[in-house]
Design a protein around this motif. Structure first.
Motif, PDB file in Angstrom:
ATOM      1  N   LEU A 160       0.956  -1.242   0.152  1.00  0.00           N
ATOM      2  CA  LEU A 160       0.032   0.110  -0.068  1.00  0.00           C
ATOM      3  C   LEU A 160       0.919   1.495   0.072  1.00  0.00           C
ATOM      4  CD1 LEU A 160      -2.733  -1.175   2.915  1.00  0.00           C
ATOM      5  CD2 LEU A 160      -2.851  -1.144   0.267  1.00  0.00           C
ATOM      6  N   ALA A 168      -2.289   0.572  -4.570  1.00  0.00           N
ATOM      7  CA  ALA A 168      -2.393  -0.747  -3.642  1.00  0.00           C
ATOM      8  C   ALA A 168      -2.289  -1.978  -4.518  1.00  0.00           C
ATOM      9  CB  ALA A 168      -3.980  -0.634  -2.966  1.00  0.00           C
ATOM     10  N   ARG A 383      -6.032   4.579   9.833  1.00  0.00           N
ATOM     11  CA  ARG A 383      -6.719   4.282   8.847  1.00  0.00           C
ATOM     12  C   ARG A 383      -7.662   3.053   8.798  1.00  0.00           C
ATOM     13  NH1 ARG A 383      -4.365   7.185   4.170  1.00  0.00           N
ATOM     14  NH2 ARG A 383      -2.244   8.368   4.938  1.00  0.00           N
ATOM     15  N   GLN A 385      -9.044   1.915  11.295  1.00  0.00           N
ATOM     16  CA  GLN A 385     -10.148   2.272  12.630  1.00  0.00           C
ATOM     17  C   GLN A 385      -9.815   1.106  13.574  1.00  0.00           C
ATOM     18  OE1 GLN A 385     -14.000   2.607  11.425  1.00  0.00           O
ATOM     19  NE2 GLN A 385     -13.448   4.110   9.686  1.00  0.00           N
TER      20      GLN A 385
ATOM     21  N   ASP B  64     -15.389  -9.634  -0.345  1.00  0.00           N
ATOM     22  CA  ASP B  64     -15.453 -10.827   0.521  1.00  0.00           C
ATOM     23  C   ASP B  64     -17.078 -10.628   0.816  1.00  0.00           C
ATOM     24  OD1 ASP B  64     -13.304 -11.957   0.203  1.00  0.00           O
ATOM     25  OD2 ASP B  64     -12.398 -11.335   2.054  1.00  0.00           O
ATOM     26  N   ILE B  70     -17.850   0.519   5.986  1.00  0.00           N
ATOM     27  CA  ILE B  70     -18.262   1.226   7.311  1.00  0.00           C
ATOM     28  C   ILE B  70     -17.881   2.717   6.804  1.00  0.00           C
ATOM     29  CG2 ILE B  70     -17.483  -0.465   8.957  1.00  0.00           C
ATOM     30  CD1 ILE B  70     -14.887   0.620   9.035  1.00  0.00           C
ATOM     31  N   PRO B  71     -18.207   3.594   7.545  1.00  0.00           N
ATOM     32  CA  PRO B  71     -18.063   5.194   7.154  1.00  0.00           C
ATOM     33  C   PRO B  71     -16.454   5.245   7.661  1.00  0.00           C
ATOM     34  CG  PRO B  71     -20.080   4.766   8.705  1.00  0.00           C
ATOM     35  CD  PRO B  71     -19.415   3.438   8.565  1.00  0.00           C
ATOM     36  N   ARG B  72     -16.084   6.056   6.485  1.00  0.00           N
ATOM     37  CA  ARG B  72     -14.331   6.331   6.693  1.00  0.00           C
ATOM     38  C   ARG B  72     -14.263   7.847   6.410  1.00  0.00           C
ATOM     39  NH1 ARG B  72     -11.248   1.878   6.420  1.00  0.00           N
ATOM     40  NH2 ARG B  72     -12.170  -0.231   5.906  1.00  0.00           N
ATOM     41  N   HIS B  84      -8.528   8.294  -2.160  1.00  0.00           N
ATOM     42  CA  HIS B  84      -7.319   8.602  -2.201  1.00  0.00           C
ATOM     43  C   HIS B  84      -6.435   8.283  -1.125  1.00  0.00           C
ATOM     44  CE1 HIS B  84      -4.221  11.295  -3.853  1.00  0.00           C
ATOM     45  NE2 HIS B  84      -3.649  11.559  -2.686  1.00  0.00           N
ATOM     46  N   ASN B  85      -7.110   8.296   0.071  1.00  0.00           N
ATOM     47  CA  ASN B  85      -6.344   7.785   1.394  1.00  0.00           C
ATOM     48  C   ASN B  85      -6.382   6.517   1.661  1.00  0.00           C
ATOM     49  OD1 ASN B  85      -5.225  10.583   2.643  1.00  0.00           O
ATOM     50  ND2 ASN B  85      -7.430  11.283   2.310  1.00  0.00           N
ATOM     51  N   HIS B  86      -7.420   5.799   1.088  1.00  0.00           N
ATOM     52  CA  HIS B  86      -7.321   4.266   1.171  1.00  0.00           C
ATOM     53  C   HIS B  86      -7.365   3.608  -0.202  1.00  0.00           C
ATOM     54  CE1 HIS B  86      -8.658   4.724   5.474  1.00  0.00           C
ATOM     55  NE2 HIS B  86      -9.283   5.847   5.075  1.00  0.00           N
ATOM     56  N   PRO B  87      -6.082   3.587  -0.701  1.00  0.00           N
ATOM     57  CA  PRO B  87      -6.066   2.948  -1.902  1.00  0.00           C
ATOM     58  C   PRO B  87      -6.594   1.679  -2.295  1.00  0.00           C
ATOM     59  CG  PRO B  87      -3.981   3.307  -1.166  1.00  0.00           C
ATOM     60  CD  PRO B  87      -4.825   3.985  -0.192  1.00  0.00           C
ATOM     61  N   ASP B  88      -6.586   0.729  -0.980  1.00  0.00           N
ATOM     62  CA  ASP B  88      -6.785  -0.590  -0.954  1.00  0.00           C
ATOM     63  C   ASP B  88      -8.545  -0.893  -1.302  1.00  0.00           C
ATOM     64  OD1 ASP B  88      -6.472   0.755   1.507  1.00  0.00           O
ATOM     65  OD2 ASP B  88      -7.724  -0.881   2.538  1.00  0.00           O
ATOM     66  N   LEU B  89      -9.102   0.320  -1.061  1.00  0.00           N
ATOM     67  CA  LEU B  89     -10.758   0.126  -1.286  1.00  0.00           C
ATOM     68  C   LEU B  89     -11.039  -0.307  -2.278  1.00  0.00           C
ATOM     69  CD1 LEU B  89     -12.137   2.986   0.985  1.00  0.00           C
ATOM     70  CD2 LEU B  89     -12.105   0.689   1.683  1.00  0.00           C
ATOM     71  N   LEU B  91      -9.833  -2.126  -4.457  1.00  0.00           N
ATOM     72  CA  LEU B  91      -9.562  -3.588  -4.487  1.00  0.00           C
ATOM     73  C   LEU B  91     -10.324  -4.635  -3.897  1.00  0.00           C
ATOM     74  CD1 LEU B  91      -5.708  -3.779  -4.741  1.00  0.00           C
ATOM     75  CD2 LEU B  91      -7.431  -3.630  -6.605  1.00  0.00           C
ATOM     76  N   VAL B  92     -11.042  -4.171  -2.684  1.00  0.00           N
ATOM     77  CA  VAL B  92     -11.798  -4.888  -1.550  1.00  0.00           C
ATOM     78  C   VAL B  92     -13.147  -4.580  -2.091  1.00  0.00           C
ATOM     79  CG1 VAL B  92     -10.008  -5.177  -0.142  1.00  0.00           C
ATOM     80  CG2 VAL B  92     -11.586  -3.596   0.083  1.00  0.00           C
TER      81      VAL B  92
END
Lengths: 437, 225
Positions: A160, A168, A383, A385, B64, B70-72, B84-89, B91-92
């Motif tokens: 990441l 990612a 990040r 949580q 999955d 969940i709210p982020r 932008h702040n959670h680039p993994d989202l 992909l999931v």
């Protein structure tokens, strides 16, 4: 208060409290809706209590009630012991060097402080951009009762990147172990199947190797990097002494060396840590004699006053973002994976809990790297949580669900069939599957 | 007339992850990039069998089973910044879309009824090109299939589909203007819903021609109303 509790459990079993039991599945029959075989008949009035249940929840409920009472009764005593441990912690805070010398000289597994015990480091400024690599593993143990003996280790890999060029990549790497030299280890002249802790150790090696491979992949941006692992950096256990597990221990050392060779700061993360290395050091400092004369703490005849305490209890002064002073693992086996890889650790408040972060010696001795690890761990937990997002994703990639396990067994059967092998389950497993009546 | 054209990467919008003879479900290539409601999509099932469907719904959820969004958003960070702040989202999470099968092309021509086999799972789903949309909508017999699907907001879906098909006529040199298509489609709907005034009005209100429908396209094809 016993009777109401028992009654509530009984009512729960009988009526499905607090939520009602699921409605029985139905399929359409020739004469309308009929219950599927085995489901409750429409005339049934007593709900799922009619079904055979092997776990007697009513009897468990009684024992749970006693467990609650026991915990309540022991709470006051534990609080007193904790106050005592905290007093020793504060008293030894400034004499940390003496404590460290004693810990190292003892040869026992404990913690040697490397700075005053009550040191608190505030969270360093968040890095504007960074890359975190993470791995986690899951395994399928060899099953003597299965079609054939084999093991599987699945490693989840995560990269990441945060900052101006977020990125990612999530993947996983399964590896099947089926050759005898992979499946057995020597122990006391005999061969022991690779399972339980030995398989866990092999999995730890696979996770560390995966981190090293991730580090080898070229990165397009020049951002600070950190590698995160789940758990601990050490896998050696005293109970392996006769297991000839040096090989797997050496392999972990080599994997850790490979990460060090790439200059990739490594940290292992434990959520809700139950370690007590520092408690054990304080116990030694108190010259605990387990109730005998000379014991400086108020031990009873049945055990030491420090029993049952964990290091975590000593760090309730940490505020969100803070990390504790650094501690070094001491003991005869501390250098088993190499002197450079000797475990050091600190506790860090990540917002919702205090976690334990372990780093190898070469990271611990570089303040810039420790600060980087601290910053990344706090940011990752924010990040995520509460839990580092890279480790959560790695776990998701690695986990082998019940469905996957069944599919794996099916594939094993098909592979054996294609190879012209006749294989069958043990009679025990066949009996479990059939559940004949 | 046959419309079959090879699947090209540019038109690929997803992959079949659920299939039945009358419906199929696709997963988008990228998060939140679902084909629009009412769009005509196709699956090239075999060399001489292309199955057509209309997008009747879409949703986004965790990749999955059991993964729960969940709210982020926090500290002024919201919307695109969350990603932008959670680039993994990306992909999931996944975006999927549901399609209703409305016909097929077997080289002998277009048929506006169910195909002999369902679209194969894992096959590519492509957006129908303007030519394909115009070709398929030359006849509108499949409207009955859409309106008969009681589990869907059929009036909304059909109106969205008519607007999409009209748009296909705006973008190309067409033998029928977008306006003319809306009128023809409206007449077809009126015939099918002659006994259900409320549903008919619902569709007609949603396909009412706009000023944009005529001017440029009318000039483009040299037609006058």
């Amino acid at each position: 208060m016993r009777a109401p509790f028992r009654r509530s459990v009984a009512a729960w079993i009988r009526n499905g409290w607090p939520s009602p039991p699921p409605l029985p599945l139905r399929r359409r029959g020739a004469d309308g809706l009929i219950p599927i075989d085995g489901a409750l008949s429409p005339s049934s009035t007593s709900g799922w209590a009619d079904r055979p249940v092997t776990l007697d929840l009513l009897r468990v409920g009684n024992q749970l009630e006693r467990m609650g009472e026991h915990l309540r009764d022991s709470r006051d005593g534990r609080r007193a012991r904790l106050d005592l441990a905290r007093a020793w912690f504060q008293a030894s805070a400034s004499s940390w060097q003496k404590l460290a010398d004693m810990a190292r000289a003892s040869g026992r597994t404990c913690a040697a402080p490397t700075e005053p015990l009550d040191t608190v480091h505030a969270a360093p400024p968040a890095l504007p951009s960074y890359e975190v690599l993470a791995s986690d593993g899951s395994s399928i143990e060899p099953d003597r009762h299965g079609l054939t003996i084999c093991a599987l280790i699945n490693v989840g890999l995560v990269r990441l990147r945060y900052g101006d060029s977020p990125f990612a990549a999530l993947s996983n790497e399964p590896r099947l172990y089926f050759r005898p030299e992979e499946l057995y280890v020597e122990q006391a002249g005999g061969r022991v199947l690779l399972q339980e802790r030995l398989l866990d150790a092999r999995r730890s090696v696979a996770e560390m190797r995966a981190l090293g491979q991730l580090a080898d992949e070229p990165s397009t941006i020049d951002a600070p990097r950190v590698a995160l692992a789940d758990g601990l950096l050490t896998i050696w256990r005293q109970d392996w002494a006769g297991a000839g597990a040096d090989e797997v221990s050496d392999q972990l050392g080599q994997a850790l060396d490979a990460i060090r060779g790439r200059g990739l700061p490594l940290a292992a993360y434990v959520s809700n840590p139950h370690g007590h290395l520092l408690i054990d050091t304080l116990r030694m400092a108190a010259r605990c004699q387990y109730g005998q004369s000379g014991c400086e703490v108020e031990c009873s005849e049945v055990g030491c006053a420090f029993d049952g305490l964990i290091d975590l209890s000593l760090y309730d002064q940490l505020k969100p973002g803070d990390r504790s002073g650094l501690l070094q693992a001491a003991g005869r086996d501390a250098d088993r994976h190499g002197e450079h890889n000797r475990s050091h650790f600190f506790y860090v408040h990540v917002g919702r809990e205090v976690a334990r972060v372990e780093v190898p010696r070469w990271v611990a001795e570089d303040n810039e790297l420790i600060e980087r690890v601290h910053s990344v761990v706090v940011d990752q937990a924010t990040r995520g949580q509460g839990y580092p997002v890279a480790l959560a994703r790695a776990h998701e990639q690695a986990v082998i669900s019940g469905g996957d396990r069944r599919a794996f067994q099916q594939l094993v059967a098909e592979a054996l069939q294609r190879a012209g092998m006749s294989a069958g389950l043990s009679e025990k497993q066949a009996s479990k599957n059939l559940r004949a009546v | 007339m046959s419309l079959q054209s090879p699947n090209d990467q540019a038109s690929r919008v997803g992959e079949v992850i659920g299939t039945a003879i009358s419906t199929f479900q696709g997963q988008c290539l990228r998060l939140h990039e679902s084909p629009p409601l009412g769009a005509l999509v196709r699956v090239r099932a075999e060399t001489d069998l292309t199955i057509y469907g209309i997008v009747v719904g879409a949703f986004t959820d965790g990749l999955d089973v059991g993964a729960r969004p969940i709210p982020r958003a926090a500290d002024g960070m919201e919307d695109a910044e969350v990603y932008h702040n959670h680039p993994d989202l990306a992909l999931v999470l996944r975006t999927c879309f549901d399609c209703l099968v409305v016909g097929f092309d077997d080289n002998a021509g277009i048929h506006q009824h169910l195909p002999p086999t369902p679209p194969p799972i894992h096959y590519s789903i492509g957006m129908g090109s303007s030519d394909e949309v115009r070709g398929f909508t030359r006849t509108l017999d499949y409207f009955r299939m859409l309106l008969g699907e009681r589990s869907l907001p059929t009036e909304e879906v059909l109106a969205a589909h008519i607007r999409c098909a009209a748009t296909a006529r705006e973008r190309t040199v067409a033998d029928e203007t977008a306006y003319a298509f809306r009128v023809r489609a409206g007449r077809e709907v009126a015939a099918l819903l002659r006994d259900d005034h409320q549903r008919l009005i619902t569709v007609l209100q949603r396909i009412r021609p706009t000023a944009v429908d005529e001017r440029p396209r009318a000039r483009l094809v040299g037609e006058t109303r």
